[in-house]
Design a protein around this motif. Structure first.
Motif, PDB file in Angstrom:
ATOM      1  N   PRO A 401     -13.720  -2.387 -46.989  1.00 47.03           N
ATOM      2  CA  PRO A 401     -12.675  -3.170 -46.295  1.00 47.03           C
ATOM      3  C   PRO A 401     -11.697  -3.604 -47.304  1.00 47.03           C
ATOM      4  CG  PRO A 401     -14.784  -4.506 -46.287  1.00 47.03           C
ATOM      5  CD  PRO A 401     -15.064  -3.048 -47.257  1.00 47.03           C
ATOM      6  N   THR A 402     -10.916  -2.863 -47.683  1.00 44.19           N
ATOM      7  CA  THR A 402      -9.744  -3.233 -48.735  1.00 44.19           C
ATOM      8  C   THR A 402      -8.523  -2.938 -48.002  1.00 44.19           C
ATOM      9  OG1 THR A 402      -9.366  -0.756 -49.428  1.00 44.19           O
ATOM     10  CG2 THR A 402     -11.129  -2.190 -50.422  1.00 44.19           C
ATOM     11  N   GLY A 403      -7.680  -3.684 -48.586  1.00 41.29           N
ATOM     12  CA  GLY A 403      -6.214  -3.416 -47.963  1.00 41.29           C
ATOM     13  C   GLY A 403      -5.711  -2.233 -47.908  1.00 41.29           C
ATOM     14  N   ALA A 404      -5.917  -1.446 -48.936  1.00 41.59           N
ATOM     15  CA  ALA A 404      -5.564   0.025 -48.950  1.00 41.59           C
ATOM     16  C   ALA A 404      -6.194   0.910 -47.671  1.00 41.59           C
ATOM     17  CB  ALA A 404      -5.792   0.771 -50.151  1.00 41.59           C
ATOM     18  N   ASN A 405      -7.341   0.606 -47.414  1.00 46.11           N
ATOM     19  CA  ASN A 405      -8.016   1.510 -46.498  1.00 46.11           C
ATOM     20  C   ASN A 405      -7.542   0.911 -45.270  1.00 46.11           C
ATOM     21  OD1 ASN A 405      -9.499   2.882 -48.304  1.00 46.11           O
ATOM     22  ND2 ASN A 405     -11.115   1.882 -48.325  1.00 46.11           N
ATOM     23  N   TYR A 406      -7.298  -0.340 -45.028  1.00 47.42           N
ATOM     24  CA  TYR A 406      -6.920  -0.925 -43.751  1.00 47.42           C
ATOM     25  C   TYR A 406      -5.317  -0.308 -43.487  1.00 47.42           C
ATOM     26  CZ  TYR A 406     -10.711  -3.921 -42.267  1.00 47.42           C
ATOM     27  OH  TYR A 406     -11.968  -4.163 -41.783  1.00 47.42           O
ATOM     28  N   TYR A 407      -4.648  -0.114 -44.648  1.00 44.25           N
ATOM     29  CA  TYR A 407      -3.250   0.498 -44.242  1.00 44.25           C
ATOM     30  C   TYR A 407      -3.419   1.783 -43.772  1.00 44.25           C
ATOM     31  CZ  TYR A 407       1.053   2.528 -46.030  1.00 44.25           C
ATOM     32  OH  TYR A 407       2.279   3.081 -45.939  1.00 44.25           O
ATOM     33  N   VAL A 408      -4.448   2.514 -44.271  1.00 41.37           N
ATOM     34  CA  VAL A 408      -4.829   4.039 -43.723  1.00 41.37           C
ATOM     35  C   VAL A 408      -5.133   3.963 -42.181  1.00 41.37           C
ATOM     36  CG1 VAL A 408      -6.219   6.039 -44.122  1.00 41.37           C
ATOM     37  CG2 VAL A 408      -5.310   5.214 -45.929  1.00 41.37           C
ATOM     38  N   LEU A 409      -6.071   3.165 -41.876  1.00 36.32           N
ATOM     39  CA  LEU A 409      -6.493   2.880 -40.651  1.00 36.32           C
ATOM     40  C   LEU A 409      -5.179   2.610 -39.688  1.00 36.32           C
ATOM     41  CD1 LEU A 409      -9.123   2.908 -38.724  1.00 36.32           C
ATOM     42  CD2 LEU A 409      -9.135   0.355 -39.231  1.00 36.32           C
ATOM     43  N   SER A 410      -4.430   1.645 -40.188  1.00 37.59           N
ATOM     44  CA  SER A 410      -3.269   1.199 -39.218  1.00 37.59           C
ATOM     45  C   SER A 410      -2.391   2.654 -38.945  1.00 37.59           C
ATOM     46  CB  SER A 410      -2.303   0.254 -40.119  1.00 37.59           C
ATOM     47  OG  SER A 410      -1.178   0.250 -39.402  1.00 37.59           O
ATOM     48  N   HIS A 411      -2.294   3.244 -39.874  1.00 36.96           N
ATOM     49  CA  HIS A 411      -1.577   4.757 -39.616  1.00 36.96           C
ATOM     50  C   HIS A 411      -2.145   5.581 -38.514  1.00 36.96           C
ATOM     51  CE1 HIS A 411       2.001   4.174 -41.985  1.00 36.96           C
ATOM     52  NE2 HIS A 411       1.135   3.396 -42.963  1.00 36.96           N
ATOM     53  N   VAL A 412      -3.636   5.552 -38.833  1.00 40.52           N
ATOM     54  CA  VAL A 412      -4.375   6.462 -38.014  1.00 40.52           C
ATOM     55  C   VAL A 412      -4.251   6.071 -36.295  1.00 40.52           C
ATOM     56  CG1 VAL A 412      -6.653   7.401 -37.411  1.00 40.52           C
ATOM     57  CG2 VAL A 412      -5.866   7.261 -39.706  1.00 40.52           C
ATOM     58  N   TYR A 413      -4.433   4.528 -36.380  1.00 40.44           N
ATOM     59  CA  TYR A 413      -4.579   3.913 -35.046  1.00 40.44           C
ATOM     60  C   TYR A 413      -3.005   4.510 -34.420  1.00 40.44           C
ATOM     61  CZ  TYR A 413      -8.552   1.040 -34.622  1.00 40.44           C
ATOM     62  OH  TYR A 413      -9.841   0.658 -34.748  1.00 40.44           O
ATOM     63  N   GLU A 414      -1.836   4.097 -35.154  1.00 42.75           N
ATOM     64  CA  GLU A 414      -0.720   4.620 -34.746  1.00 42.75           C
ATOM     65  C   GLU A 414      -0.557   6.115 -34.177  1.00 42.75           C
ATOM     66  OE1 GLU A 414       2.338   3.486 -37.633  1.00 42.75           O
ATOM     67  OE2 GLU A 414       4.032   3.734 -36.000  1.00 42.75           O
ATOM     68  N   ALA A 415      -1.040   6.833 -34.979  1.00 37.37           N
ATOM     69  CA  ALA A 415      -0.955   8.489 -34.716  1.00 37.37           C
ATOM     70  C   ALA A 415      -1.761   8.975 -33.468  1.00 37.37           C
ATOM     71  CB  ALA A 415      -1.577   9.055 -35.786  1.00 37.37           C
ATOM     72  N   ASN A 416      -2.761   7.836 -33.210  1.00 43.89           N
ATOM     73  CA  ASN A 416      -3.502   7.954 -31.766  1.00 43.89           C
ATOM     74  C   ASN A 416      -2.947   7.231 -30.734  1.00 43.89           C
ATOM     75  OD1 ASN A 416      -6.266   9.640 -32.163  1.00 43.89           O
ATOM     76  ND2 ASN A 416      -5.883   8.349 -34.109  1.00 43.89           N
ATOM     77  N   GLY A 417      -1.765   6.545 -30.865  1.00 42.22           N
ATOM     78  CA  GLY A 417      -1.044   5.909 -29.887  1.00 42.22           C
ATOM     79  C   GLY A 417      -1.780   4.175 -29.671  1.00 42.22           C
ATOM     80  N   ASP A 418      -2.517   3.971 -30.574  1.00 48.33           N
ATOM     81  CA  ASP A 418      -3.218   2.742 -30.238  1.00 48.33           C
ATOM     82  C   ASP A 418      -2.287   1.314 -31.191  1.00 48.33           C
ATOM     83  OD1 ASP A 418      -6.648   1.102 -30.578  1.00 48.33           O
ATOM     84  OD2 ASP A 418      -4.804   0.459 -30.165  1.00 48.33           O
ATOM     85  N   MET A 419      -1.302   1.025 -30.719  1.00 50.23           N
ATOM     86  CA  MET A 419      -0.425   0.180 -31.161  1.00 50.23           C
ATOM     87  C   MET A 419      -0.948  -1.155 -31.452  1.00 50.23           C
ATOM     88  SD  MET A 419       1.668   2.429 -31.681  1.00 50.23           S
ATOM     89  CE  MET A 419       2.855   1.394 -32.772  1.00 50.23           C
ATOM     90  N   GLU A 420      -1.936  -1.604 -30.795  1.00 46.58           N
ATOM     91  CA  GLU A 420      -2.464  -2.815 -31.072  1.00 46.58           C
ATOM     92  C   GLU A 420      -3.676  -2.571 -32.019  1.00 46.58           C
ATOM     93  OE1 GLU A 420      -0.842  -5.586 -29.020  1.00 46.58           O
ATOM     94  OE2 GLU A 420      -2.548  -6.248 -30.220  1.00 46.58           O
TER      95      GLU A 420
END
Lengths: 459, 567
Positions: A401-420
């Motif tokens: 659970p690092t900042g860099a990995n949450y950054y990646v997760l954020s982009h993946v959520y966004e790509a899947n349309g999950d903005m929240e």
């Protein structure tokens, strides 16, 4: 989208983290400017089949290539270190020290040479000199990993456990991955009669290296001193079993010892090191010749092959790099790093299904290591397989659970349309890595997309 | 430090006692380079008449045991009150041609450090490949006998009491086959008053198994790991001139190793004699005696099997003495180049700790191959120093590194008191200047002047005889024990000497150091104490004799049962 926001950076980092890690762990360090540049495919002739070699021929080959390096890189420290390392391998400590000292004269800031000298004098029992050399190395900027650990071990041999403990604690503070320091620190505590501290450090050592015999021996002693006879007995039994396995293996190795084979390994190492010097000096063809020769001399060598992969990637010779990666995978089938490298290279070649399969194989070998999930997430995103990427990204942050990995997760959520989900993930990234500019910009962008327009703006 | 457990409490009390007892009477010693050193050893070899020259019998085939020869013995074979010398020799090995047949050699001490070769008259010139030797009066007739541990059949020489010996090996039943021998010891394992025999074996060797090691193209000796380990032997004395092999029944045969130096001593102060075997490259054995000749191997539990980090040691010779005067016998185990010789400090309660580094007891040993060694009070100041015989055996070392040589200086570590040693090798006279390949060393008062001299067997060379010329002014006593109900030499007997706040202990051992024998006559340095307050002798398998208010600076003959006794 991820592709526009750092894919190249991530991809480059993935490759560097895996295959170029070997260069960062180089024995030789560098006093020479790095001027590597991608070039055309090598026109070097293929390596010849290995001819029958005697020990004398191998020694001559290695000595000759060191002499050539001294001429080709006149005035540089690296070839002096090369010659010194060879002499050490040949058992001539006196000659090795002479060459290392010359290297130090040419490059006084080379902390790694001080370390070599310290080890050489310590092999002669001159621990006080070894400590002085380590202290000098420490004064050259941030001490590289291992200097304080070595100093700690020398201080233990001098019967100075308090000073040893201080050096080892510094090693662990600066380089928490220097796990051998836990074992040595435990010995220091044991010598001071601080048996509970000794036990704690032996346990830490075992958590990383569960078959460390010395730790079980130390635990048995510490528990016995504290009167915990049952625990002492259990540790002695484990130690005895591990000791027997180790002794049996050592006996078998000694009886199977082949001096010629060992010399081939030594000369392969010299070629590898010579290749590094050429590589870092921008002499790609020369580097490739040395790495290939090393591979031929020692079919089981991995370092020369890792350097060769790095060279081929720099030259955009992905097929060649892939071939060497596959050799490494056959040499070390249990090492997930090789499968991950294969996956990364195939990904760079846009061979996504094969890349995903290779990365999955790497993950299967090390399911609790985050790297595989990080690379697979990146690959799936590039391939547009966002739903699958979400699974791997969530696993990634669960493991690390690092900042860099949450950054990646954020982009993946966004790509899947999950903005929240994206906003929550980028918020977590910002909390964990508050100074990261990418996180801050992404957070601002996502928040602005979530904020409805004011009445004036709608009109 | 947690002091809540009995073992820890005992240890802390032992440490406190050490701090009080080992305070040197003369104050702190100055061991700086250039400072005058109270210990002085003079090389007097050329004037002694000893012309023995050792041979290892090799022809270049590099058999693994060639470097291991051999030991020597110092003992009074003719009962005339001075200590004689017996040197072991190698023998021609396959591939070696020789004109003269090498033999062991016995030199009679004529006094004044002059010796005469009496080998032929004494009939002890064994031509076997000599490795270890032990001295003991196995038949209790008042004359010490010789046991030689060979590569090949061993030899037991019975002392006829008239200056001659007879080979009684066959009758006694102690030839022990054709094994590759090592150290040997006489001990009263069952406390029945006669001496039993412990025989160490090095490894399972045959010429078919022979291997040569290569390193960077150089041919070099292989090591014990190239051969199967082997168990040791224990022979019980039947009391009629014969022995019975009780190796299996005693538990000794259950443990196979690579035995070299051995010593039999009561390490746990329970009144019986235990056995410590140095195993080359493997766990050392500590056989604890239950008093009835049954032994349990407790080396690992006791902390003497390995060095500090649990790694095996190339154990060669064993010194045994109470270096810190805490009443517990400690061990000092020599080893190979690239490792320290190890000081195992006895903590009591059956436990030892590797105190090498804290005590500075490894100084100079790392760079050398170390063999014979012993705790000896060379300067009679009341604490025991360390002498270590050194020498490599790969004569082509220079092919690897020009700075290396197989001939090496020996080492003297002076006990500074406070459980610390300091190297004084370069300050203690001509005795430490020769560079040879030394093996066994023997420590006895060869000139009966009250201090301990040294005889060293050198590989492929003449021996070295060192006269102790240390500074005068300290008092001493030597004690020669005569058993009556127990074995005649007093082997295994524990002597305690109390002078003011200083209490010292020692035992009579047969077979010790590196496969050698010496010190049947016990020696104690007393510092400035000019009388002994109390002297106790605990006879193994017997009672305790006590003497009080004893004159010093003499050799005291003490017969069992003639002093004030207590059970």
């Amino acid at each position: 989208m991820l592709r526009g926001l750092g894919e190249a950076r991530l991809a480059a980092l993935c490759i560097v983290a895996c295959v170029a890690a070997a260069l960062l762990m180089s024995r030789s360090g560098s006093d020479d400017p790095t001027t590597t540049a991608p070039g055309p495919a090598s026109n070097a002739p293929p390596a010849p089949a290995l001819e029958p070699l005697t020990v004398a021929m191998l020694v001559e080959e290695a000595t000759s290539l060191c002499r050539d390096a001294l001429n080709d890189y006149e005035g540089k420290a690296a070839p002096c270190v090369l010659m010194g390392d060879l002499q050490e391998d040949l058992g001539d400590h006196t000659e090795a020290i002479k060459w290392w000292r010359e290297g130090l004269r040419r490059a006084p800031g080379r902390a790694d040479i001080y370390r070599r000298l310290a080890r050489a004098v310590s092999a002669n029992g001159e621990y006080e000199k070894a400590v002085i050399l380590c202290r000098t190395a420490r004064q050259i900027g941030l001490p590289p990993a291992g200097i304080c650990e070595d100093m700690g071990s020398y201080l233990l041999e001098l019967g100075k456990p308090r000073e040893a403990a201080a050096a080892l604690e510094e090693e662990l503070r600066l380089h928490p991955t220097s796990v051998a320091s836990y074992g040595l620190l435990a010995q220091a505590h044991s010598q001071l009669g601080q048996y509970e501290d000794a036990i704690a450090n032996y346990e830490k050592m075992l958590s990383v290296s569960p078959r460390d015999k010395a730790s079980y021996y130390g635990l048995a002693t510490a528990y016995a001193r504290l009167g915990h006879d049952d625990k002492a007995r259990d540790c002695r039994e484990t130690f005895t079993e591990l000791r027997k396995q180790s002794d049996d293996a050592a006996r078998a190795r000694k009886q199977a010892y082949d001096d010629t084979a060992r010399m081939r390994e030594v000369v392969a190492g010299t070629h590898t090191q010579a290749g590094e010097i050429a590589h870092l000096s921008g002499r790609a063809d020369e580097a490739e010749r040395h790495y290939l020769r090393a591979s031929l001399l020692d079919p089981g060598a991995t370092l020369c092959r890792e350097y060769l992969i790095s060279l081929y990637i720099e030259q955009q010779r992905h097929e060649d790099a892939l071939g060497v990666c596959r050799q490494l995978s056959e040499l070390e089938p249990g090492n997930p790093r090789h499968n991950l490298n294969i996956g990364l290279i195939l990904g760079n070649m846009n061979r996504f299904p094969e890349a995903a399969q290779a990365l999955s194989q790497g993950i299967a070998l090390a399911p609790n290591q985050p790297e595989g999930f990080s690379y697979l997430t990146s690959l799936l995103m590039r391939a547009g397989r966002c739903k699958e990427a979400l699974v791997t990204a969530e696993r990634l942050v669960a493991l690390e659970p690092t900042g860099a990995n949450y950054y990646v997760l954020s982009h993946v959520y966004e790509a899947n349309g999950d903005m929240e989900g994206a906003r929550e993930a980028i918020r977590r990234a910002g909390t964990l890595s508050p100074g990261e500019e990418d996180n801050r910009r992404a957070q601002l962008r996502l928040q602005s997309e979530a904020t409805p327009a004011s009445p004036g703006e709608r009109e | 430090m947690n002091h809540t457990t009995p073992i820890a409490l005992h240890r802390s009390l032992a440490l406190a006692t050490v701090c009080l007892a080992s305070t040197p009477l003369l104050g702190a010693k100055d061991t700086r380079p250039g400072a005058p050193c109270p210990i002085q050893l003079l090389d007097v070899t050329e004037s002694t008449g000893v012309e023995f020259r050792h041979t290892y019998g090799g022809s270049g085939r590099l058999y693994v045991f060639e470097p291991m020869t051999g030991g020597l013995a110092s003992f009074d074979y003719d009962g005339d009150g001075d200590i004689d010398l017996y040197f072991l020799n190698g023998a021609p090995l396959p591939g070696t041609e020789t004109e003269a047949v090498p033999r062991n050699a016995l030199y009679r001490n004529d006094g004044g450090l002059k010796f005469t070769d009496v080998t032929a008259q004494a009939a002890v010139g064994d031509t076997g490949y000599g490795l270890g030797v032990a001295i003991g009066d196995y038949d209790n007739d008042g004359a010490p006998d010789i046991y030689v541990n060979n590569h090949g059949p061993n030899v037991l020489y019975h002392n006829n009491g008239d200056g001659t010996f007879a080979d009684v090996t066959a009758q006694a039943g102690v030839a022990n086959g054709k094994l590759l021998g090592a150290g040997a010891n006489f001990l009263d394992a069952d406390g029945d008053g006669d001496l039993d025999l412990f025989v160490a074996n090095y490894l399972t060797f045959s010429y078919e198994l022979h291997k040569v090691r290569h390193h960077v193209g150089n041919r070099m000796y292989s090591g014990p790991q190239w051969y199967p380990p082997i168990a040791n032997n224990l022979f019980r004395n039947n009391g009629d001139g014969t022995f019975t092999d009780v190796s299996a029944a005693s538990g000794i045969a259950d443990h196979a190793g690579a035995g070299m130096g051995t010593v039999c001593a009561d390490y746990d102060n329970d009144g019986d004699t235990d056995i410590f075997v140095a195993n080359d490259g493997e766990a050392n054995f500590l056989f604890r005696n239950d008093g009835k000749c049954t032994f349990s191997e407790v080396g690992l539990m006791a902390g003497v099997a390995y060095e500090m980090s649990g790694a095996p040691h190339s154990s060669m010779g064993i010194g045994c003495g109470d270096f810190d005067n805490d009443g517990w016998l400690d061990f000092y185990v020599t080893g190979f180049h690239g490792e320290f010789a190890l000081l195992y400090k006895n903590l009591g309660g059956g436990l030892f700790e590797d105190a090498t580094r804290l005590a500075g007891a490894g100084a100079g040993t790392y760079q050398r191959v170390n063999w014979g060694n012993e705790f000896v009070d060379f300067d009679n100041d009341g604490d025991r120093d360390l002498f270590i015989a050194c020498g490599h055996f790969d004569r082509n070392l220079k092919e690897l590194d020009r700075s290396l040589d197989y001939r090496q200086h020996n080492i003297m570590l002076m006990n500074e008191g406070g459980a610390r040693f300091a190297s004084v090798s370069e300050q203690c006279g001509s005795g430490l200047t020769p560079r040879l390949s030394s093996r066994g060393a023997a420590f006895d008062d060869l000139d009966n002047d009250g201090d301990i001299d040294v005889a060293v067997l050198n590989w492929q060379d003449a021996p070295t005889i060192l006269r102790n010329d240390s500074a005068r002014g300290n008092h001493w006593i030597q004690i020669r024990l005569h058993g009556t109900k127990t074995n005649r030499d007093g082997i295994g007997a524990r002597v305690k000497v109390v002078t003011g706040a200083l209490t010292q202990v020692d035992e009579v051992h047969s077979g010790r150091g590196y496969q050698s024998h010496y010190g049947t006559r016990l020696h104690f340095g007393l510092g400035k104490h000019d009388r002994i307050d109390r002297l106790e002798v605990r006879w193994v398998g017997g009672g305790v004799d006590v003497l009080e208010n004893i004159e010093v600076d003499r050799i005291l003959d003490l017969t069992e049962g003639t002093a004030g006794t207590s059970q």
